[in-house]
Design an enzyme around this catalytic site. Structure first.
Site, short mmCIF file in Angstrom:
data_model
loop_
_atom_site.label_atom_id
_atom_site.label_comp_id
_atom_site.label_asym_id
_atom_site.label_seq_id
_atom_site.Cartn_x
_atom_site.Cartn_y
_atom_site.Cartn_z
N ASP A 88 0.84 -1.20 0.00
CA ASP A 88 0.00 0.00 0.00
C ASP A 88 0.88 1.25 0.00
O ASP A 88 2.07 1.18 0.33
CB ASP A 88 -0.95 0.02 1.22
CG ASP A 88 -0.22 0.12 2.55
OD1 ASP A 88 0.84 -0.53 2.72
OD2 ASP A 88 -0.68 0.87 3.45
N GLU A 158 0.14 -0.89 5.91
CA GLU A 158 1.22 -0.31 6.73
C GLU A 158 1.01 1.19 6.90
O GLU A 158 1.22 1.74 7.97
CB GLU A 158 2.59 -0.58 6.08
CG GLU A 158 3.77 -0.35 7.04
CD GLU A 158 4.23 1.09 7.17
OE1 GLU A 158 4.92 1.40 8.14
OE2 GLU A 158 3.88 1.93 6.30
N1 BES Z 1 8.76 3.14 5.46
C1 BES Z 1 8.19 4.09 6.33
C2 BES Z 1 8.97 4.28 7.60
C3 BES Z 1 10.38 4.76 7.42
C4 BES Z 1 10.71 5.72 6.48
C5 BES Z 1 11.36 4.26 8.22
C6 BES Z 1 12.01 6.13 6.32
C7 BES Z 1 12.65 4.69 8.09
C8 BES Z 1 12.98 5.62 7.11
C9 BES Z 1 6.76 3.64 6.65
O1 BES Z 1 6.05 3.27 5.50
C10 BES Z 1 6.01 4.80 7.24
O2 BES Z 1 5.82 5.77 6.55
N2 BES Z 1 5.58 4.70 8.49
C11 BES Z 1 4.76 5.70 9.09
C12 BES Z 1 4.06 5.18 10.29
C13 BES Z 1 2.72 4.54 10.01
C14 BES Z 1 2.07 4.15 11.32
C15 BES Z 1 1.82 5.37 9.19
C16 BES Z 1 5.59 6.88 9.55
O3 BES Z 1 6.77 6.72 9.91
O4 BES Z 1 5.04 7.97 9.54
MN MN Z 2 7.13 2.01 4.29
MN MN Z 3 5.37 5.18 4.51
#
Ligand code: BES
Ligand code: MN
Ligand code: MN
Length: 462
Positions: A88, A158
């Protein structure tokens, strides 16, 4: 390995074409209008997993978007790697800021990607990175068999907090049993500075509403005498940071683990140019908590940020109005050992307590997640390190990232397995932003590194 690498070399163009197809399907998990496309994306992954040679490939329904599973069990005596990724993507808005359509992938060269980068929503986060695993697996299968047992679990939620994945993991604990979880959803430092992510921040996400009068009022007739919810909300939000930009919520820092001087010195040895950082963002200065470097502020320190704020008149021209309501979405990034529920509770209590008379304040909590730290003295970390040494010719730097992948802490809880955060993106790839992109160098480098990880992991566990 030679055959695997030759297979990858000769498949490169096709791998990229397939990724382009995948990027054309708008799998925006947050918006119900895309539910059908999200499903189509899951079906695409099912087909490609099958074609690559996985067994038991299945699309699992959840209360939300489906989860794709597939496996290759070579020998029960071998260690098992569970590969996790997400298909997604974030919503593409604001559309007008994209130079090309978010779901019309195009390849363009950039300063940091002289070999070209693929521009599309999800290119880096996480379709491009997740798809590397399918192609690495295909190359291994086509030329022999994996040196480990492999399980693939690719989810579609995710970006909305993995709301149904926890239940799925618990319900299929036996099926998903593994020695380690491998995921590519993070960054390296630069294309010539490999890194392995060893920490992720947690998250507590709040929404607040401030209500004054029961209707919008004339700002001349009532202004100055009745609480203006937007003025009040701005003041309340402003008060959440101290002058030194630390967070002003009683108890907020109680559980924060402070790093030793030696640990801080080590982490600040990672290559980082403040000038390039500012230049890349076109800012004349940085701004953050006193006493910490930019690297520290974006990894080992908790933060509080308003993600959005609305209320009153925002149309063309000027309308004199004293609005009835104001709202904001406020997120806090957490570090070990902060607990998302405890922080949400502290925020709520504090925010309600600072409401002045004349307004009603409501605080609700959205999804949260625990921070995670992974050790470097394990066979899985060593295997990832050796794999990157093979493909980059350099030892990767362990780095803690500022982003969050809440499900990582659950993997440890449910499977008793550590995660290896072997990501290949760049922090400047504009994930979640307009013009998200992923370097072709990074895409291919990932596909080449993953088979080495399996090989070294299998050797180190033997
Ligand atoms: N892949 C990201 C997290 C990420 C980005 C980790 C860059 C390390 C470096 C993940 O898809 C993401 O965006 N996570 C969200 C949290 C989620 C609960 C919506 C975030 O970090 O905002
Ligand atoms: Mn991600
Ligand atoms: Mn992300």
């Amino acid at each position: 390995m030679k055959e695997v690498l030759d297979y990858i070399e000769s498949g490169k163009t096709r791998f990229l074409e397939e990724l382009m197809e995948l990027l054309k399907i708008p799998s925006v998990s947050a918006d119900p209008a895309y539910a059908n496309d999200v499903r189509k994306t899951a079906e695409f992954i099912v087909e490609k997993l099958k074609a690559a040679g996985a067994d038991q490939v299945e699309l699992f329904e959840t209360d939300g978007h489906p989860i794709v599973y597939g496996e290759k069990i070579v020998d029960p005596k071998l260690p098992t790697v569970l590969v996790y990724g997400h298909y997604d993507v974030q919503p593409p808005d604001p559309l007008e800021l994209w130079d090309s359509g978010p779901f019309d992938p195009v390849i363009k060269k950039t300063a940091l990607h002289p070999d070209g980068a693929i521009f599309a929503r999800g290119a880096c986060d996480d379709k491009g990175q997740m798809y590397m695993h399918l192609k690495a697996f295909e190359a291994i299968q086509a030329t022999g068999q994996p040196p480990v047992n492999l399980k693939f679990m690719i989810e579609g939620e995710e970006e909305v907090g993995s709301v149904n994945l926890g239940t799925f993991c618990k319900e299929h604990k036996e099926k998903l049993a593994c020695d380690v979880v491998l995921l590519s959803d993070t960054s390296v430092i630069a294309n010539d500075v490999p890194a392995i992510t060893v920490g992720l921040r947690g998250l507590a996400y709040m929404e607040v509403e401030v209500v004054g009068a029961n209707k919008d009022l004339h700002s001349g007739v009532y202004g100055g005498a009745v609480a203006n919810p937007i003025n009040v909300l701005s003041q309340m939000i402003g008060s959440l940071k101290n002058a030194d930009l630390s967070i002003n919520i009683p108890g907020f820092y109680d559980d924060v683990v402070e790093l030793s001087d030696a640990e801080r010195t080590a982490m600040n040895e990672a290559p980082f140019s403040l000038e390039e950082y500012k230049e890349g963002l076109k800012i004349d200065d940085i701004r953050g908590e006193d006493g910490y470097t930019t690297l520290e502020r974006t990894s080992i320190r908790p933060t509080l940020d308003v993600n959005g704020m609305w209320g009153g008149y925002i149309g063309e021209g000027a309308k004199t109005v004293l609005p009835s309501k104001a709202n904001a979405k406020i997120s806090m990034r957490l570090v070990p050992n902060q607990h998302p529920d405890k922080i949400s509770e502290l925020f709520k209590k504090h925010f309600e307590s600072i409401a002045p008379p004349g307004v009603k304040v409501t605080v609700t909590s959205h999804h949260g997640g625990f921070p995670a730290v992974t050790p470097t003295d394990t066979p899985e970390y060593k295997a990832a390190e050796l794999a990157m040494i093979e493909t980059y010719g350099k030892k990767p730097i362990p780095q803690r990232s500022g982003g969050s992948i809440p499900i990582v802490s659950l993997f440890e809880e449910v499977f008793g397995a550590k995660s290896v955060l072997l990501g290949f993106g760049l922090d400047t790839d504009d994930i979640h932003s307009p013009n998200e992109h992923y370097g072709l160098f990074n895409f291919y480098k990932g596909i080449e590194t993953i088979p080495y990880f399996y090989q070294f992991y299998s050797q180190l566990k033997a």
